[in-house]
Enzyme design. Structure first.
Site, mmCIF file in Angstrom:
data_model
loop_
_atom_site.group_PDB
_atom_site.id
_atom_site.type_symbol
_atom_site.label_atom_id
_atom_site.label_comp_id
_atom_site.label_asym_id
_atom_site.label_seq_id
_atom_site.Cartn_x
_atom_site.Cartn_y
_atom_site.Cartn_z
ATOM 1 C CB SER A 62 -41.722 24.084 20.591
ATOM 2 O OG SER A 62 -43.036 24.467 20.956
ATOM 3 C CE LYS A 63 -36.166 24.701 26.907
ATOM 4 N NZ LYS A 63 -35.028 25.559 27.028
ATOM 5 N NE ARG A 64 -42.939 29.359 21.357
ATOM 6 C CZ ARG A 64 -43.347 29.178 20.116
ATOM 7 N NH1 ARG A 64 -44.611 29.369 19.815
ATOM 8 N NH2 ARG A 64 -42.507 28.824 19.177
#
Ligand code: GLU
Ligand code: ZN
Length: 335
Positions: free
Chosen positions: A259-261
């Site tokens: 994920s982007k996080r």
């Protein structure tokens, strides 16, 4: 002839997972002297992002993955189309989907559904409260088809749903996962045509893969649960089912879904940070595949030679940024 495709939705940028799907589809086609096609799946108008197609194509071409057919960048640098089975952008194919939905309706393999959003929300709430699986309850299955068609033709708001058999199993052999079985009773009567006149992904993907002569569907594992619906549509049309390979998920170092996080996920980000395309391709190729030898450095041409779908693993592949940095260093040294 072997034909694969990459079918991104233009939702903004090319995800590294998308790059891997495109790469494996490209490698498999090239290895088998086949063709690699690019199709734009833009039927979800709510997720459409202006300029999304250009971004995806730019990232693919930068990485060296150039489609033979479909949506391409021409010599003039403009987005265009190449091939005999176009148009290759789904929003330009609406009459084709309508014609196919009408055929399913006429043959009794699909039905109009006039249920309101409120009813469907209520149904879902009731199912959730009773801890039942959520899904359509077949409410509109009992409508008289002639009446229903009259209502639809008169402009009453409705969708078209797939008549999924409620007994038996759908079984298929995935090139990576082997034999996969789904109980038909647990598969929803999928919406095929939305009330805005656009098809859903499920109808469009089957119609297009068939009409565009796709022999091998290579895509992310998140789509595997859709396969029983798709196979049912192939059966209703009496079309051969293409071979399928569902690629393992990409994971963060902590094994959660990438994920982007936890870092960059778009090809563009890596490009802007100065990663070389050769390094990113080499790295991405190894996310789920390896040649079973000591060799780690692979050019695109060498990958075409050695890539083997049968050697792609089922287990999720961890995205290890240190490894990418290592590859990048090797390629910079080479320059
Ligand atoms: N449009 C789908 C996506 O964005 C493609 C799925 C498929 O390859 O069938 O991932
Ligand atoms: Zn209904």
């Amino acid at each position: 002839m072997i034909k694969t495709r990459f079918a991104p939705s233009p939702t903004g940028y090319l995800h590294v997972g998308g790059l891997r799907t495109a790469l494996y589809s490209y490698l498999f086609a090239k290895k088998n002297s086949g063709k690699f096609l690019l199709r734009i799946e833009d039927t979800d108008r709510e997720r459409y992002v202006e300029g999304g197609v250009k971004n995806i194509l730019d990232s693919l071409y930068w990485a060296g993955i150039v489609p033979d057919d479909g949506v391409v960048i021409g010599k003039d640098g403009e987005i265009g189309e190449y091939g005999k089975n176009g148009p290759y952008t789904q929003s330009e194919r609406l009459p084709i989907y309508k014609e196919h939905a009408d055929k399913l309706l006429a043959d009794g393999h699909a039905y109009y559904c006039f249920c309101t959003t409120e009813r469907l929300t209520q149904l879902r709430e009731q199912q959730t409260a009773k801890k039942l699986p959520t899904g359509y309850d077949g409410h509109c299955l009992s409508l008289d088809p002639v009446d229903a068609k009259k209502r639809a033709d008169a402009g009453e708001k409705c969708v078209v749903r797939l008549k999924m058999p409620k007994t038996g199993e759908t079984v298929f052999t995935d090139l990576i996962h082997g034999e996969v079985r789904f109980k038909n009773g647990l598969v929803d009567d999928q919406v095929l045509m939305k009330s805005d006149g656009y098809p859903t992904y499920h109808l469009a993907v089957v119609v297009d893969d068939h009409l565009m002569g796709i022999t091998h569907i290579i895509r992310g594992e998140e789509w595997i649960s859709s396969v029983p619906k798709h196979i049912q549509i192939y059966k209703y049309f009496d079309w051969p089912v293409p071979e399928m390979a569902h690629l393992p998920l990409l994971l963060n170092a902590d094994k959660s879904k990438l994920s982007k996080r936890q870092g960059d996920v778009s090809v563009e980000d890596y490009r802007q940070k100065g990663y070389l395309p050769e390094a990113l391709i080499n790295f991405v190729a190894f996310l789920g595949w390896n040649p079973g030898t000591e060799q780690e450095m692979y050019s695109l041409a060498e990958l075409v030679k050695d890539f083997d779908l049968a050697k792609v693993s089922k287990a999720g592949a961890v995205f290890n940024i240190d490894k990418l940095n290592w590859f990048n260093k090797q390629y910079i040294k080479k320059l």
